[in-house]
Design a protein around this motif. Structure first.
Motif, short mmCIF file in Angstrom:
data_model
loop_
_atom_site.label_atom_id
_atom_site.label_comp_id
_atom_site.label_asym_id
_atom_site.label_seq_id
_atom_site.Cartn_x
_atom_site.Cartn_y
_atom_site.Cartn_z
N LYS A 149 -118.37 58.86 44.33
CA LYS A 149 -117.80 59.65 43.12
C LYS A 149 -116.32 59.56 43.15
O LYS A 149 -115.56 60.44 43.65
N ILE A 205 -127.13 64.95 42.88
CA ILE A 205 -127.58 66.14 43.69
C ILE A 205 -128.69 66.89 42.84
O ILE A 205 -129.75 67.28 43.11
N THR A 206 -128.43 66.85 41.50
CA THR A 206 -129.52 67.64 40.68
C THR A 206 -130.65 66.60 40.51
O THR A 206 -131.93 66.93 40.63
N GLU A 262 -127.67 55.44 33.77
CA GLU A 262 -127.17 56.96 33.68
C GLU A 262 -126.42 57.09 32.63
O GLU A 262 -125.77 56.20 31.50
N TYR A 298 -114.64 56.93 36.45
CA TYR A 298 -114.50 57.69 35.32
C TYR A 298 -113.94 57.17 34.13
O TYR A 298 -113.99 57.74 33.22
N THR A 332 -125.22 68.49 37.58
CA THR A 332 -124.77 69.69 38.06
C THR A 332 -123.94 70.60 36.25
O THR A 332 -124.46 71.78 36.48
N1 PMP Z 1 -124.02 60.33 37.30
C1 PMP Z 1 -122.75 60.43 37.07
C2 PMP Z 1 -121.95 59.18 36.53
C3 PMP Z 1 -122.29 61.88 37.08
O1 PMP Z 1 -120.73 61.75 37.14
C4 PMP Z 1 -122.81 62.92 37.41
C5 PMP Z 1 -122.19 64.25 37.94
N2 PMP Z 1 -121.81 64.23 39.11
C6 PMP Z 1 -124.28 62.65 37.86
C7 PMP Z 1 -124.86 61.58 37.79
C8 PMP Z 1 -125.04 63.82 38.41
O2 PMP Z 1 -124.65 64.18 39.63
P1 PMP Z 1 -124.98 65.64 40.06
O3 PMP Z 1 -126.28 66.14 39.98
O4 PMP Z 1 -124.71 65.50 41.61
O5 PMP Z 1 -123.92 66.51 39.45
#
Ligand code: PMP
Length: 296
Positions: free
Chosen positions: A154, A214-215, A188, A159, A251
């Motif tokens: 991350k 994580i979700t 995604e 971003y 999340t």
């Molecule tokens: N993909 C991306 C690009 C994200 O930024 C996120 C948010 N963190 C997710 C998937 C979902 O991740 P999580 O469930 O860990 O929040």
């Protein structure tokens, strides 16, 4: 959106300090090159008190993300979790979004940093009670090639891709974007993972070109518990458009139903979909209501 006021306290390199008095270096590598790593975590007001959902998984991912891009991580995860609860308590936050950020010190060269910093801030995040299904569009932007960047980390720089896709989607009248990967397979959303329902089974893209959330892992676990077949496999745009239903998870969004992709509307009513069941179950899980469903 106001993220802090004159009373807000955040955690910075071992101290709890006023947000209004905390600053960063204009020569930080993070600011110039996007060379930073962060997390997005939720705290919920549960009947067992304020609970940070999957705190350890998030801080472990923060550490792993740093390792993947060679940013040192000299902190103790247990201590960071303790500090997170302190930040929530000092700011009197119950339903909150928590943002840990690891960022580098001044260094204009393209070398790994000598100095690293960590901050943890949080702001109020009202429990989302709506249940609107999203109109999404396939983005003209792809997720970056995982051979150019470790996409399972991350990293702040990733971003820019998310911002471009979101901006494009909104400008076209969509609520959200779906990005394809470099092979034109479904990857995604800009900040969430995707699941597709077809003939009573769920499908989600495998790790490789995505941030495996994580979700997403929680959803896969819930499927096991609920005896729902969930398959990780490459999905084409056609697979998505021929699906019965689909949803995002993350999340921030938790589980959000998708109404349509471009012009294609999913045939299954959201309330009859596996996604809707998982949405209720997820809500019970984060609120630590294990034995009964909540109305969302
Ligand atoms: N993909 C991306 C690009 C994200 O930024 C996120 C948010 N963190 C997710 C998937 C979902 O991740 P999580 O469930 O860990 O929040």
């Amino acid at each position: 959106m106001q993220y802090f006021n004159s009373n807000t306290v955040l955690y910075l390199n071992g101290d709890l300090v006023k947000a209004s008095e905390a600053g960063t270096d204009l020569y930080s590598q993070s600011l110039h090159y996007g060379y930073a790593v962060f997390e997005g975590i939720r705290a919920y007001s549960t009947h067992n008190g304020v609970r940070v959902f999957k705190a350890r998984s998030h801080f472990e991912r923060l550490k792993r993300s740093c390792e993947l891009v060679h940013i040192p991580f000299p902190w103790d995860i247990n201590d960071l979790i303790r500090q997170t609860y302190k930040v929530l308590e000092l700011n009197n936050l119950k339903d909150a979004y928590i943002r840990p950020l690891v960022y580098c010190g001044p260094n204009m060269s393209l070398s790994t940093p000598a100095e690293v910093n960590i901050m943890i801030c949080a702001w109020e995040w009202e429990a989302y009670l709506g249940n609107k299904q999203l109109k999404v569009g396939i983005s003209s932007y792809q997720r970056p090639n995982p051979k150019s960047m470790p996409m399972e980390a991350k990293v702040s720089a990733h971003y820019v891709n998310s911002i471009l896709a979101t901006t494009e989607a909104k400008s076209k009248g969509f609520d959200e974007a779906i990005l394809l990967d470099m092979n034109n397979h479904i990857a995604e959303a800009p900040g969430a993972n995707i699941f597709v329902e077809k003939n009573g089974k769920l499908y989600t893209p495998p790790a490789g070109h995505i941030l495996p959330g994580i979700t997403r892992a929680t959803v896969i676990q819930l499927c096991r518990r609920l005896d729902i077949e969930c398959i990780e496999r490459v999905l084409t745009v056609e697979d998505l458009k021929n699906a019965d239903s689909a949803f995002f998870c993350g999340t921030a969004v938790e589980i959000a139903g998708i109404k349509s992709v471009d012009e294609t509307v999913f045939p299954l009513k959201w309330q009859d979909s596996i996604g809707a069941t998982l949405q209720r179950t997820y809500k019970c899980l984060v609120l630590e209501k294990q034995n009964y469903e909540v109305i969302i």
